[in-house]
Design a protein around this motif. Sequence first.
Motif, PDB file in Angstrom:
ATOM      1  N   PHE A  62       0.821  -1.215   0.000  1.00  0.00           N
ATOM      2  CA  PHE A  62       0.000   0.000   0.000  1.00  0.00           C
ATOM      3  C   PHE A  62       0.854   1.264   0.000  1.00  0.00           C
ATOM      4  O   PHE A  62       0.522   2.251  -0.664  1.00  0.00           O
ATOM      5  CB  PHE A  62      -0.950  -0.005   1.200  1.00  0.00           C
ATOM      6  N   LEU A  63       1.976   1.236   0.738  1.00  0.00           N
ATOM      7  CA  LEU A  63       2.851   2.414   0.770  1.00  0.00           C
ATOM      8  C   LEU A  63       3.490   2.668  -0.586  1.00  0.00           C
ATOM      9  O   LEU A  63       3.573   3.813  -1.046  1.00  0.00           O
ATOM     10  CB  LEU A  63       3.939   2.226   1.833  1.00  0.00           C
ATOM     11  N   VAL A  64       3.926   1.603  -1.248  1.00  0.00           N
ATOM     12  CA  VAL A  64       4.564   1.752  -2.561  1.00  0.00           C
ATOM     13  C   VAL A  64       3.560   2.266  -3.592  1.00  0.00           C
ATOM     14  O   VAL A  64       3.865   3.155  -4.388  1.00  0.00           O
ATOM     15  CB  VAL A  64       5.188   0.418  -3.019  1.00  0.00           C
ATOM     16  N   GLN A  65       2.336   1.720  -3.548  1.00  0.00           N
ATOM     17  CA  GLN A  65       1.326   2.129  -4.530  1.00  0.00           C
ATOM     18  C   GLN A  65       0.737   3.494  -4.209  1.00  0.00           C
ATOM     19  O   GLN A  65       0.463   4.290  -5.109  1.00  0.00           O
ATOM     20  CB  GLN A  65       0.204   1.081  -4.599  1.00  0.00           C
ATOM     21  N   GLY A  66       0.530   3.785  -2.908  1.00  0.00           N
ATOM     22  CA  GLY A  66      -0.145   5.028  -2.532  1.00  0.00           C
ATOM     23  C   GLY A  66       0.778   6.208  -2.349  1.00  0.00           C
ATOM     24  O   GLY A  66       0.354   7.362  -2.483  1.00  0.00           O
ATOM     25  N   ALA A  67       2.049   5.969  -2.039  1.00  0.00           N
ATOM     26  CA  ALA A  67       2.992   7.071  -1.821  1.00  0.00           C
ATOM     27  C   ALA A  67       4.258   6.806  -2.632  1.00  0.00           C
ATOM     28  O   ALA A  67       4.297   7.061  -3.831  1.00  0.00           O
ATOM     29  CB  ALA A  67       3.309   7.198  -0.325  1.00  0.00           C
ATOM     30  N   SER A  68       5.302   6.293  -1.995  1.00  0.00           N
ATOM     31  CA  SER A  68       6.539   5.916  -2.691  1.00  0.00           C
ATOM     32  C   SER A  68       7.311   4.954  -1.813  1.00  0.00           C
ATOM     33  O   SER A  68       6.988   4.768  -0.627  1.00  0.00           O
ATOM     34  CB  SER A  68       7.394   7.149  -2.979  1.00  0.00           C
ATOM     35  N   TRP A  69       8.347   4.336  -2.378  1.00  0.00           N
ATOM     36  CA  TRP A  69       9.116   3.358  -1.609  1.00  0.00           C
ATOM     37  C   TRP A  69       9.812   3.998  -0.408  1.00  0.00           C
ATOM     38  O   TRP A  69      10.112   3.312   0.581  1.00  0.00           O
ATOM     39  CB  TRP A  69      10.154   2.666  -2.499  1.00  0.00           C
TER      40      TRP A  69
END
Length: 481
Positions: free
Chosen positions: A163-170
């Motif tokens: 969710f963090l990678v898809q919604g924000a960034s790595w």
Amino acid sequence: MTTPQIKQQGLPKEILMAAWAIALGAIAPMLDSTMVNIAVDEINKDFNTTLGTIQWAITGYVLALAMAVPLSGWLMNKFNGKKVFIGAVIAFGVTSVLAGLSWDVSSFILFRLLQGFSAGIITPLMSTLLVKTAGPDNLGKVMAIVSTPMIFGPILGPVIGGFLVQGASWHWIFFINVFIVVIAVPLMIKTIPDFEPFNKESKLDLFGMITLSFMSAALIYGITKAADHASFNNGETRLWAGIGLGLAVLYIVYNRIRNHQTVLPMNLFAHKSFSASSIGLFLANMAVMGPMLILPLFFQTFRHFTAIEAALALIPQGIGMLVTRPLIGTLIDKIGAKYVVMVSLVLSLIGSIPLMFITDQTSMIWISLVLFIRGTSFGGIMLPLTSDAYTGLDTNQLPEAGVGINMIENLGSSFGSAVIATVVATAGHAGQGLQPTLAQGLKGYHAGFLVSALVLTLIFIPGLFLTHRSLRRGLRGRLTR
């Protein structure tokens, strides 16, 4: 009702608060190690590098963690355990920020190495400090609490990471650790008691520490290369495993010359419980961590799940682990480790053998039920083995025991992942060239689950030598010295 009777019914408040504070401090490293795998592709694109280079950030983290474990024993001997643990948690938070701010792949790998090193201090301290805090009467219940991060890591790590990678960034995979550390540190300062150094007179065993550190790193790296080559019969594995085994022999000779006055005294293995637990934990980490690697791949390959969907599909296994934790802790304290392990092994086989027959058409409801049963048994295997490793030891032996147990667990999980990955690849491609059929590919996964079931069966042997409640009572006094 007397105070002792009240304490027997549940954990004293101060022990309970300290246990949860230590568990919270260990959650960030457990989550981090599973979240990063989800972000590999994004990091690779961002730094415009190769997948092999990025893999060094993951492998390097594991190697740095393994190399830090021997140092943790000396730190506990020489300094206040509370301050060392909190310092390591803060260091993990700082290096997490630095990893998230990395400006190129070289800086990213460097900060991941520093992260891994601080995590290698946190992990052994987590168990050892809780053993000292709990005492023998509450050891099972307290170990059930402190092992909670180990459950949340594999369950929530991939989901949160996705969710963090898809919604924000790595970058937020690392920044989120800061929030955990900011909450955990004040709680730890307030609730964890001060721990006097276990053995302030102990001297830094630099040679032993370096030898053990490089032994662990060489063995784990060699095992990792076996997984990459899908075979243990390759030059890199033979070279590094040979170096690791050579260093192990060197350390055993050195330990004998020093008469066990070393960072990991070999006479710890003279304790029947410690030896049996060590063998059991090595096998258990093989049997448990190996399938943790191939289950998500099964869902992605044969059910065409995304990474997040595969992580969500594993939640029933995690729920099974969670619901039985409190009961298992109580049972360990009441009837001892031996009987809890034996029953849990039977339950684990019931939840593992069906995986040898699942296909791309098997109902997800059925798979979820099997994974739930499998999950309920894990705590009943790992927790008694871990708690029984410390049974009968003197207080001043706890740091060294923590070092030994963590090294064995790291080697077991690495070896299990490599063996099962190799079996899956070999059986899945047998006679099919580079493009195996769907049926042949499934045979590879079935073979991997068979290996897991066979290793679980082997744990019955060391399980016979674990303590039961009447024997634990006889050993109680030594741990409280």
